[in-house]
Scaffold this motif. Structure first.
Motif, short mmCIF file in Angstrom:
data_model
loop_
_atom_site.label_atom_id
_atom_site.label_comp_id
_atom_site.label_asym_id
_atom_site.label_seq_id
_atom_site.Cartn_x
_atom_site.Cartn_y
_atom_site.Cartn_z
N ARG A 1 4.10 45.97 35.92
CA ARG A 1 2.71 46.34 35.66
C ARG A 1 2.30 47.43 36.63
O ARG A 1 2.29 47.23 37.84
CB ARG A 1 1.78 45.13 35.79
N ASP B 1 -0.02 50.02 38.69
CA ASP B 1 -1.36 50.01 39.27
C ASP B 1 -2.32 50.72 38.34
O ASP B 1 -2.04 51.80 37.82
CB ASP B 1 -1.32 50.72 40.62
N SER B 2 -3.47 50.11 38.12
CA SER B 2 -4.38 50.64 37.10
C SER B 2 -5.00 51.97 37.48
O SER B 2 -5.19 52.84 36.62
CB SER B 2 -5.48 49.60 36.81
N GLU C 1 -3.52 42.24 26.38
CA GLU C 1 -3.46 43.56 26.97
C GLU C 1 -2.80 44.48 25.96
O GLU C 1 -1.69 44.22 25.51
CB GLU C 1 -2.65 43.52 28.27
N ASP D 1 -8.16 46.63 33.99
CA ASP D 1 -7.99 45.31 34.58
C ASP D 1 -8.94 44.37 33.87
O ASP D 1 -10.07 44.75 33.54
CB ASP D 1 -8.34 45.32 36.07
N ASP E 1 -12.20 44.30 36.11
CA ASP E 1 -11.89 45.71 36.34
C ASP E 1 -12.14 46.13 37.78
O ASP E 1 -13.23 45.92 38.33
CB ASP E 1 -12.73 46.57 35.39
N ASP F 1 -9.54 45.02 42.73
CA ASP F 1 -8.70 45.32 43.89
C ASP F 1 -9.38 46.30 44.83
O ASP F 1 -9.00 46.42 46.01
CB ASP F 1 -7.36 45.90 43.43
#
Length: 464
Positions: free
Chosen positions: A47, A49-50, A254, A350, A353, A356
């Motif tokens: 996955r 990092d967004s 997702e 996310d 969202d 992080d």
């Protein structure tokens, strides 16, 4: 993936925002790597990092990006796969090809990254980064910048600029979010149709996971599929469904683009709700509908949360479980016996969202959060703006441990009838959740409809 111009424009907007703050130097974006489960070659599903995905558009492991805030360039650092690796992975796009898809003309081998950063440090230039959430990225930052993990708090100017850009979803993003929600609705409908006494929670968890994967994506978060809905995040699947129970399903897909859906349904294991279950369900639905009607640009989401809480308190007073003035009960925090969490959260790449980057910045614009039980769990409080995507998720939970603690303490005895409440200690929990887009006119539900009312749920459950 979107068009290369989309990513280029995002980076230009970020650069403009950072320059408007008077920031210079380098912005360092660490992409995620593979993460082992129990040994190096047995990894969790990858996955990215967004934030890396949002600005740099590469959904592959082993990439790092550096944006030069002074000359406006972006360089992608990574190595092409060796022949030994290709034997295991098959042919993959080159670094240059992946960079071109994101509108990045400049690439360099991974070994050059330390050199670039060392030169910047020697020149006294700032190196800005976002707070890491993975241990391996903390170690990488320590190697690259000489910062121990305790000092890797990130650059606040970069954090705030990223949040303000990612918070407002564009048309392409909204289409992907609706796609994820549509698949999520399919997951919930399948579970509603499938559930029956004798099945295990794991049977339903497996079914919704199958649908998410078959749509070409993945789960947006671990499935919550339980007959013990009083536990807010229950990830065990060992119980067998029995007649008379409620089943709570909190799950979302997702999309292949990594955008998330997040829905919750509560339905009877049998064909219909019991009268008592339906009474409580209708109270939760009333809170949901009141919150939905209040979604307007400029309205603080905290006010919508408190409206939902007052609606829940009014309904619980009608059942004889609460007493006194509902508004006073909510102001005192007594409603948190039944609703000890927040009404919703931002959603995007996310499912929660950008959390992080810090909940106080994502949901509160830097304003302090409450420390009060229940209210401290509200993730979104800021005024709603067009382009925001968020969840609405009221609930009522009968948590025996909380009932016993507060009852023994005599806490909120002016607002809670503990004598009557004891009869609900085996009830479980109910919540309803849907996803919304804020438009200039108000809140608009994302995706196709999911059963809301008790009658709509029972119509799906009719074949149980």
């Amino acid at each position: 993936m979107f068009a290369p111009q989309t990513y280029a424009e995002r980076r230009q907007r970020l650069l403009a925002s950072l320059k408007a703050q008077g920031l210079s130097g380098l912005a360092l974006f660490l992409g995620n790597g593979e993460s082992p489960m129990n040994y190096a070659d047995n990894t969790y599903p990858f996955r990215q990092d967004s934030t890396f995905l949002y600005f740099l558009g590469v959904d592959h492991a082993g990439f790092t990006g550096v944006m030069d805030l002074d000359d406006g360039t972006t360089t992608l650092f990574a190595d092409d796969l060796s022949l030994d690796a290709i034997v295991w992975t098959g042919p993959q796009p080159s670094v240059a090809e992946l960079a071109a898809r994101a509108g990045i003309p400049d690439t360099a081998p991974a070994t050059r990254l330390a050199e670039v950063l060392d030169r910047a440090k020697a020149q006294g230039r700032a190196i800005r980064f976002l707070p890491p959430y993975r241990g391996e990225n903390r170690l990488q930052l320590q190697d690259l910048l000489g910062l121990p993990p305790a000092q890797q708090t990130g650059d606040l100017g970069l954090v705030r600029a990223v949040i303000e850009l990612r918070a407002r979803k564009g048309k392409e993003e909204l289409r992907e979010l609706a796609r994820a929600v549509d698949t999520s609705v399919d997951m919930h409908l399948a579970a509603m149709r499938m559930a029956r006494p004798g099945l295990r929670e794991s049977d339903l968890a497996a079914k919704v996971t199958e649908i998410a994967l078959a749509a070409g994506g993945a789960l947006a978060f671990p499935v919550i599929a339980t007959v013990h809905g009083e536990t807010l995040h229950n990830h065990g699947y060992g119980n067998t469904l029995e007649p008379g129970q409620l089943f709570l399903l909190d799950t979302g897909a997702e999309a292949p683009s990594r955008y998330a859906g997040d829905l919750t349904s509560t339905f009877p294991v049998g064909p219909t709700f019991t009268p008592r279950q339906r009474e409580v369900y209708d109270i939760v639905l009333a809170a949901f509908l009141a919150a939905e009607a209040a979604l307007k640009p400029g309205v603080p989401f905290k006010e919508v949360h408190l409206l939902a809480c007052r609606t829940l308190a009014e309904g619980l007073k009608g059942l004889g479980l609460m007493k006194g003035d509902p508004a006073e009960a909510v102001a005192a925090g007594a409603h948190a016996m039944f609703f000890p969490c927040g009404l919703g959260h931002m959603m995007g790449l996310d499912v929660h969202d950008m959390e992080d980057l810090g909940e106080v910045w994502v949901g509160y614009e830097g304003q302090p959060k409450s420390t009060e039980f229940g209210l401290k769990s509200l993730r979104l409080a800021r005024p709603l703006e067009p382009g925001f995507v968020f969840t609405v998720e009221p609930g009522i939970y009968f948590i025996p441990e909380l009932m016993d603690r507060w009852g023994a303490e005599g806490r909120f005895a002016d607002f809670i009838d503990f004598g009557r409440l004891d009869a609900y200690r085996d009830f479980g929990g109910i919540r309803i959740e849907e996803d919304f887009q804020m438009t200039p006119e108000g809140g608009r539900r994302l995706g196709k409809p999911k059963p809301r009312t008790a009658a709509e749920v029972e119509a799906v459950r009719g074949g149980a």
